[in-house]
Write an enzyme that holds these catalytic residues in place. Structure first.
Site, PDB file in Angstrom:
ATOM      1  N   ALA A   1       3.488  -1.087   4.568  1.00  9.29           N
ATOM      2  CA  ALA A   1       2.997  -1.100   5.958  1.00  9.29           C
ATOM      3  C   ALA A   1       2.528  -2.492   6.398  1.00  9.29           C
ATOM      4  O   ALA A   1       2.556  -2.804   7.600  1.00  9.29           O
ATOM      5  CB  ALA A   1       1.870  -0.087   6.118  1.00  9.29           C
TER       6      ALA A   1
ATOM      7  N   GLU B   1      12.504 -10.041   0.735  1.00  9.38           N
ATOM      8  CA  GLU B   1      11.787  -8.862   1.252  1.00  9.38           C
ATOM      9  C   GLU B   1      12.646  -7.628   1.001  1.00  9.38           C
ATOM     10  O   GLU B   1      13.841  -7.640   1.331  1.00  9.38           O
ATOM     11  CB  GLU B   1      11.538  -9.071   2.747  1.00  9.38           C
ATOM     12  CG  GLU B   1      10.837  -7.922   3.440  1.00  9.38           C
ATOM     13  CD  GLU B   1      10.694  -8.189   4.951  1.00  9.38           C
ATOM     14  OE1 GLU B   1      10.911  -9.337   5.416  1.00  9.38           O
ATOM     15  OE2 GLU B   1      10.380  -7.214   5.667  1.00  9.38           O
TER      16      GLU B   1
ATOM     17  N   PRO C   1       0.798  -1.226   0.000  1.00  5.39           N
ATOM     18  CA  PRO C   1       0.000   0.000   0.000  1.00  5.39           C
ATOM     19  C   PRO C   1       0.830   1.276   0.000  1.00  5.39           C
ATOM     20  O   PRO C   1       1.878   1.358   0.653  1.00  5.39           O
ATOM     21  CB  PRO C   1      -0.803  -0.107   1.305  1.00  5.39           C
ATOM     22  CG  PRO C   1      -0.016  -1.021   2.170  1.00  5.39           C
ATOM     23  CD  PRO C   1       0.615  -2.014   1.229  1.00  5.39           C
ATOM     24  N   ASN C   2       0.324   2.231  -0.746  1.00  6.01           N
ATOM     25  CA  ASN C   2       0.855   3.601  -0.854  1.00  6.01           C
ATOM     26  C   ASN C   2       2.123   3.704  -1.687  1.00  6.01           C
ATOM     27  O   ASN C   2       2.582   4.818  -1.962  1.00  6.01           O
ATOM     28  CB  ASN C   2       1.089   4.224   0.540  1.00  6.01           C
ATOM     29  CG  ASN C   2      -0.189   4.300   1.339  1.00  6.01           C
ATOM     30  OD1 ASN C   2      -1.188   4.829   0.851  1.00  6.01           O
ATOM     31  ND2 ASN C   2      -0.208   3.739   2.538  1.00  6.01           N
TER      32      ASN C   2
ATOM     33  N   ARG D   1      14.224   3.766  11.877  1.00  7.13           N
ATOM     34  CA  ARG D   1      12.977   4.532  11.957  1.00  7.13           C
ATOM     35  C   ARG D   1      12.183   4.174  13.222  1.00  7.13           C
ATOM     36  O   ARG D   1      12.742   3.644  14.169  1.00  7.13           O
ATOM     37  CB  ARG D   1      12.183   4.306  10.654  1.00  7.13           C
ATOM     38  CG  ARG D   1      12.980   4.736   9.420  1.00  7.13           C
ATOM     39  CD  ARG D   1      12.208   4.565   8.149  1.00  7.13           C
ATOM     40  NE  ARG D   1      11.032   5.437   8.127  1.00  7.13           N
ATOM     41  CZ  ARG D   1      10.040   5.315   7.246  1.00  7.13           C
ATOM     42  NH1 ARG D   1      10.098   4.369   6.315  1.00  7.13           N
ATOM     43  NH2 ARG D   1       9.006   6.123   7.289  1.00  7.13           N
TER      44      ARG D   1
ATOM     45  N   TYR E   1      11.989   8.354   0.864  1.00  9.34           N
ATOM     46  CA  TYR E   1      11.824   7.348  -0.198  1.00  9.34           C
ATOM     47  C   TYR E   1      12.447   7.739  -1.545  1.00  9.34           C
ATOM     48  O   TYR E   1      12.389   6.954  -2.485  1.00  9.34           O
ATOM     49  CB  TYR E   1      10.331   7.055  -0.394  1.00  9.34           C
ATOM     50  CG  TYR E   1       9.683   6.490   0.863  1.00  9.34           C
ATOM     51  CD1 TYR E   1      10.127   5.300   1.425  1.00  9.34           C
ATOM     52  CD2 TYR E   1       8.624   7.154   1.487  1.00  9.34           C
ATOM     53  CE1 TYR E   1       9.550   4.782   2.578  1.00  9.34           C
ATOM     54  CE2 TYR E   1       8.035   6.643   2.638  1.00  9.34           C
ATOM     55  CZ  TYR E   1       8.509   5.459   3.177  1.00  9.34           C
ATOM     56  OH  TYR E   1       7.941   4.950   4.318  1.00  9.34           O
TER      57      TYR E   1
ATOM     58  N   ARG F   1       5.815  12.257  -2.827  1.00 11.89           N
ATOM     59  CA  ARG F   1       5.852  12.785  -1.456  1.00 11.89           C
ATOM     60  C   ARG F   1       6.988  12.110  -0.697  1.00 11.89           C
ATOM     61  O   ARG F   1       7.492  11.077  -1.113  1.00 11.89           O
ATOM     62  CB  ARG F   1       4.555  12.437  -0.716  1.00 11.89           C
ATOM     63  CG  ARG F   1       3.320  12.930  -1.390  1.00 11.89           C
ATOM     64  CD  ARG F   1       2.339  13.535  -0.427  1.00 11.89           C
ATOM     65  NE  ARG F   1       1.219  14.049  -1.190  1.00 11.89           N
ATOM     66  CZ  ARG F   1       0.001  13.524  -1.173  1.00 11.89           C
ATOM     67  NH1 ARG F   1      -0.265  12.497  -0.395  1.00 11.89           N
ATOM     68  NH2 ARG F   1      -0.955  14.029  -1.914  1.00 11.89           N
TER      69      ARG F   1
ATOM     70  N   HIS G   1      12.886  -3.280   1.348  1.00  9.27           N
ATOM     71  CA  HIS G   1      12.385  -1.979   1.804  1.00  9.27           C
ATOM     72  C   HIS G   1      13.306  -0.896   1.284  1.00  9.27           C
ATOM     73  O   HIS G   1      14.540  -1.050   1.338  1.00  9.27           O
ATOM     74  CB  HIS G   1      12.330  -1.907   3.333  1.00  9.27           C
ATOM     75  CG  HIS G   1      11.412  -2.926   3.900  1.00  9.27           C
ATOM     76  ND1 HIS G   1      10.041  -2.795   3.849  1.00  9.27           N
ATOM     77  CD2 HIS G   1      11.664  -4.122   4.466  1.00  9.27           C
ATOM     78  CE1 HIS G   1       9.495  -3.871   4.390  1.00  9.27           C
ATOM     79  NE2 HIS G   1      10.451  -4.701   4.755  1.00  9.27           N
TER      80      HIS G   1
ATOM     81  N   ASN H   1       7.942  -5.892  -1.510  1.00 13.09           N
ATOM     82  CA  ASN H   1       7.975  -4.783  -0.561  1.00 13.09           C
ATOM     83  C   ASN H   1       6.542  -4.692  -0.021  1.00 13.09           C
ATOM     84  O   ASN H   1       5.675  -4.089  -0.667  1.00 13.09           O
ATOM     85  CB  ASN H   1       8.401  -3.480  -1.227  1.00 13.09           C
ATOM     86  CG  ASN H   1       8.484  -2.349  -0.201  1.00 13.09           C
ATOM     87  OD1 ASN H   1       7.985  -2.471   0.928  1.00 13.09           O
ATOM     88  ND2 ASN H   1       9.102  -1.247  -0.588  1.00 13.09           N
TER      89      ASN H   1
HETATM   90  O1  CA2 Z   1      10.924   1.505   3.238  1.00 12.81           O
HETATM   91  C1  CA2 Z   1      10.030   0.878   2.672  1.00 12.81           C
HETATM   92  O2  CA2 Z   1      10.100   0.456   1.525  1.00 12.81           O
HETATM   93  C2  CA2 Z   1       8.702   0.649   3.420  1.00 12.81           C
HETATM   94  O3  CA2 Z   1       8.240  -0.670   3.088  1.00 12.81           O
HETATM   95  C3  CA2 Z   1       7.747   1.698   2.901  1.00 12.81           C
HETATM   96  C4  CA2 Z   1       6.399   1.695   3.613  1.00 12.81           C
HETATM   97  C5  CA2 Z   1       6.580   1.708   5.127  1.00 12.81           C
HETATM   98  O4  CA2 Z   1       5.322   1.581   5.770  1.00 12.81           O
HETATM   99  C6  CA2 Z   1       7.513   0.610   5.605  1.00 12.81           C
HETATM  100  O5  CA2 Z   1       7.683   0.734   7.004  1.00 12.81           O
HETATM  101  C7  CA2 Z   1       8.857   0.727   4.937  1.00 12.81           C
HETATM  102  C8  CA2 Z   1       5.569   2.913   3.198  1.00 12.81           C
HETATM  103  C9  CA2 Z   1       5.277   2.975   1.720  1.00 12.81           C
HETATM  104  C10 CA2 Z   1       4.599   4.265   1.407  1.00 12.81           C
HETATM  105  O6  CA2 Z   1       5.319   4.902   0.376  1.00 12.81           O
HETATM  106  C11 CA2 Z   1       5.109   6.236   0.166  1.00 12.81           C
HETATM  107  C12 CA2 Z   1       5.932   6.814  -0.774  1.00 12.81           C
HETATM  108  C13 CA2 Z   1       5.790   8.150  -1.024  1.00 12.81           C
HETATM  109  C14 CA2 Z   1       4.827   8.901  -0.388  1.00 12.81           C
HETATM  110  C15 CA2 Z   1       4.001   8.306   0.531  1.00 12.81           C
HETATM  111  C16 CA2 Z   1       4.136   6.954   0.797  1.00 12.81           C
END
Ligand code: CA2
Length: 146
Positions: A78, A99, A11-12, A108, A24, A19, A101, A75
């Site tokens: 969340a 896996e 998700p996301n 974090r 990221y 953003r 990330h 990946n």
């Molecule tokens: O670091 C990663 O790849 C994560 O899997 C990214 C997830 C986070 O919940 C994990 O703890 C670590 C979040 C993905 C959301 O990605 C966004 C990217 C840009 C703007 C908003 C969200």
């Protein structure tokens, strides 16, 4: 023989590059898909690249990969930190899992330090940005050659 690797994104991650660049980076999910395609092509791997914001859809894709794909790069975003269902689906698929990330989750918040997925993965890559996907695919190429 060309092997298929399923590259799954949770998700996301469709928001990537729009953003939170400090966490990221500036690359979009389309850039990541392109990187995976190019890496796959140079190692004779067929790539199926997908993203969803719906947990059940991700679980269906994992089930459908069983006996059809050679491995899964995931990946779980969340869902990494919340989903026993995704972990069970990955176990049921009986495929090697890597896996990935983008961020170093261990630098974090505490809630990101635990992953339900890591125990069913052959390995975990974090903190290397989009390069983590390339490294995961290269590792699959290495495993499949052996
Ligand atoms: O670091 C990663 O790849 C994560 O899997 C990214 C997830 C986070 O919940 C994990 O703890 C670590 C979040 C993905 C959301 O990605 C966004 C990217 C840009 C703007 C908003 C969200």
């Amino acid at each position: 023989m060309t092997h298929t690797i399923l590259v799954l994104n949770g998700p996301n991650l469709n928001m990537l590059g729009t953003r939170e660049p400090a966490t990221y980076g500036y690359e979009t999910l389309a850039d990541v898909a392109d990187l995976c395609e190019r890496t796959g092509a140079s190692h004779d791997l067929q790539i199926e690249f997908r993203q969803t914001n719906h947990e059940g859809e991700l679980i269906d894709w994992i089930h459908q990969s069983r006996g059809r794909c050679a491995g899964i790069v995931i990946n779980p975003a969340a869902w990494t930190h919340t989903s026993v269902a995704i972990r069970d689906a990955l176990s049921a698929a009986e495929l090697p899992v890597i896996e990935v990330h983008l961020s170093n989750v261990h630098k974090r918040e505490e809630f990101r330090h635990h992953s339900f997925v890591s125990a069913v993965a052959v390995g975990v890559i974090c903190g290397m940005g989009t390069n983590g996907y390339r490294l995961a695919l290269e590792h699959f190429a290495h495993l499949l050659k052996a």
